[in-house]
Design an enzyme around this catalytic site. Structure first.
Site, PDB file in Angstrom:
ATOM      1  NE  ARG A 102      -3.733   0.537   2.193  1.00 21.79           N
ATOM      2  CZ  ARG A 102      -4.981   0.718   2.698  1.00 21.79           C
ATOM      3  NH1 ARG A 102      -5.027   1.444   3.846  1.00 21.79           N
ATOM      4  NH2 ARG A 102      -6.118   0.057   2.073  1.00 21.79           N
ATOM      5  CG  HIS A 129      -8.486  -0.400  -2.625  1.00 18.12           C
ATOM      6  ND1 HIS A 129      -7.386  -1.585  -2.244  1.00 18.12           N
ATOM      7  CD2 HIS A 129      -9.018   0.076  -1.370  1.00 18.12           C
ATOM      8  CE1 HIS A 129      -7.733  -1.695  -0.869  1.00 18.12           C
ATOM      9  NE2 HIS A 129      -8.539  -0.760  -0.325  1.00 18.12           N
ATOM     10  CD  GLN A 132     -13.122  -2.046  -0.011  1.00 17.30           C
ATOM     11  OE1 GLN A 132     -12.038  -2.087   0.636  1.00 17.30           O
ATOM     12  NE2 GLN A 132     -14.178  -2.626   0.153  1.00 17.30           N
ATOM     13  CG  ASP A 218     -13.459   6.233  -0.789  1.00 16.77           C
ATOM     14  OD1 ASP A 218     -13.305   6.073   0.484  1.00 16.77           O
ATOM     15  OD2 ASP A 218     -12.790   6.413  -1.806  1.00 16.77           O
ATOM     16  CB  CYS A 258     -13.949   0.973   0.420  1.00 19.63           C
ATOM     17  SG  CYS A 258     -13.625   2.879   0.282  1.00 19.63           S
ATOM     18  NE  ARG A 286     -10.028  -5.309   0.879  1.00 24.58           N
ATOM     19  CZ  ARG A 286      -9.317  -4.353   1.575  1.00 24.58           C
ATOM     20  NH1 ARG A 286      -9.963  -3.511   1.983  1.00 24.58           N
ATOM     21  NH2 ARG A 286      -7.987  -4.349   1.291  1.00 24.58           N
TER      22      ARG A 286
HETATM   23  N1  NVA Z   1     -10.171   6.561  -1.222  1.00 26.18           N
HETATM   24  C1  NVA Z   1      -9.912   6.276  -0.075  1.00 26.18           C
HETATM   25  C2  NVA Z   1      -9.978   4.604   0.247  1.00 26.18           C
HETATM   26  C3  NVA Z   1      -9.497   4.101   1.618  1.00 26.18           C
HETATM   27  C4  NVA Z   1      -9.676   2.669   1.585  1.00 26.18           C
HETATM   28  C5  NVA Z   1      -8.273   6.478   0.248  1.00 26.18           C
HETATM   29  O1  NVA Z   1      -7.403   6.275  -0.508  1.00 26.18           O
HETATM   30  O2  NVA Z   1      -7.920   7.064   1.390  1.00 26.18           O
HETATM   31  N1   CP Z   2     -11.198  -0.119   2.649  1.00 23.67           N
HETATM   32  C1   CP Z   2      -9.817  -0.234   3.320  1.00 23.67           C
HETATM   33  O1   CP Z   2      -8.974  -0.438   2.539  1.00 23.67           O
HETATM   34  O2   CP Z   2      -9.683  -0.017   4.581  1.00 23.67           O
HETATM   35  P1   CP Z   2      -8.257   0.152   5.438  1.00 23.67           P
HETATM   36  O3   CP Z   2      -8.023   1.629   4.835  1.00 23.67           O
HETATM   37  O4   CP Z   2      -8.772   0.440   6.877  1.00 23.67           O
HETATM   38  O5   CP Z   2      -7.235  -0.764   5.010  1.00 23.67           O
END
Ligand code: NVA
Ligand code: CP
Length: 301
Positions: A102, A129, A132, A218, A258, A286
């Site tokens: 990530r 992502h 997800q 989101d 998500c 997940r």
């Molecule tokens: N769009 C959000 C998704 C979190 C799972 C982010 O990138 O922070």
């Molecule tokens: N939805 C998701 O990826 O959650 P986290 O940011 O908590 O991993």
């Protein structure tokens, strides 16, 4: 399947069906835990951003498959002090059997995957992502029995976010009808949509709700975009998912997110905490889809 899962463009419809099948089996047999395709294997989990679901579901998932998960805080690795991504990929390929990452730039994950001889799974970048979306599609399949052009999903909010981009690729993969309700300033990427006829951008949040089976939203401020908070709060305000939108949708319409969620921002508490909301089934999935993907990419089977 290809060596890596960086976006949903890496999988075919056939791969998706296999992921659904194995995820459902692993979900059903979770208490049994005799399936150990990662026995004797280690998986490096590199995180440059915060996480609750992704980190925990991957750590637990690797462990349940018989492997050893190593949580690696990117800021504590030498790559955070200037070691190249290529050198990091070459070194990790000598130690572990797969990498889950990530981070910020999607190009960094592409470079890591290109240089590593082991599978790489994208656990979220600024642009995509995919894990997800696999969980989201499994959840839709559980509730609707299928994920195809009979499903209409409306995404509300940031049309250029990693979630909107990933939904576009999911709609391209499955034929699902996707409406992205977003303001002009953050309208979806037309290059990514290409000539897909099943994906539309809709500025009017009420119009976008018509005939919808699933509402999805989101956060308005994704990780890494914190300095844009004031502007984002203003432009996305009309796109909050409220109970009112459900009056325009199909009678059985459900709510997906998500997570993490911000009640009063992208979603009203009346929706998030209602029986319409299936966000915890979605979060649970997940674990099951990621176990299926790791088993397919990294497993001994
Ligand atoms: N769009 C959000 C998704 C979190 C799972 C982010 O990138 O922070
Ligand atoms: N939805 C998701 O990826 O959650 P986290 O940011 O908590 O991993």
């Amino acid at each position: 399947m290809k060596k890596d899962l960086l976006t949903l463009q890496d999988i075919t419809r056939d791969d998706l069906e296999k992921i659904f099948e194995l995820s459902a089996k692993l979900k059903k047999e979770r208490g049994d835990q005799s399936f150990k395709p990662l026995t004797g294997k280690s998986v490096g989990l590199i995180f440059a951003k915060s996480s609750t679901r992704t980190r925990i579901s991957f750590e637990v998932g690797v462990s349940e498959l018989g492997g050893y998960p190593l949580y690696l805080d990117q800021s504590k690795m030498q790559v955070g002090r200037g070691e190249t991504i290529a050198d990091t990929a070459h070194v990790l390929s000598r130690y572990v059997h797969g990498i889950v990452i990530r981070t910020f730039a999607h190009a960094d994950v592409e470079e890591l995957a290109k240089e590593a001889s082991i599978p790489v799974i994208n656990a979220l970048t600024d642009e995509f992502h995919p894990c997800q979306l696999l969980a989201d599609m499994l959840t839709i399949k559980e509730y609707s029995g299928k994920v195809d052009n009979s499903i209409r999903l409306a995404f509300y909010g940031d049309g250029r976010s990693n979630m909107a981009n990933s939904l576009i690729l999911a709609a391209k993969l499955t034929g699902m009808e996707l409406v992205i309700a977003a303001p002009e300033e953050e309208r979806p990427d037309s290059t990514l949509i290409g000539d897909a006829q099943n994906i539309i951008w809709e500025k009017d949040p009420l119009k976008a709700a018509e005939g919808v089976d699933y509402f999805y939203t989101d956060v308005w401020v994704s990780m890494g975009f914190e300095e844009e908070r004031a502007r984002r709060m203003e432009i996305f305000r009309p796109y909050q998912v409220t109970g009112k939108l459900f009056d325009l949708a199909k009678p059985e319409a459900k709510f997906l997110h998500c997570l993490p969620a911000h009640r009063g921002e992208e979603v009203a508490a009346e929706v998030m905490d209602s029986p319409r909301s299936i966000v915890f089934d979605e979060a649970e999935n997940r674990l099951h889809v990621q176990k299926a993907v790791m088993s397919m990419l990294m497993g001994n089977n």
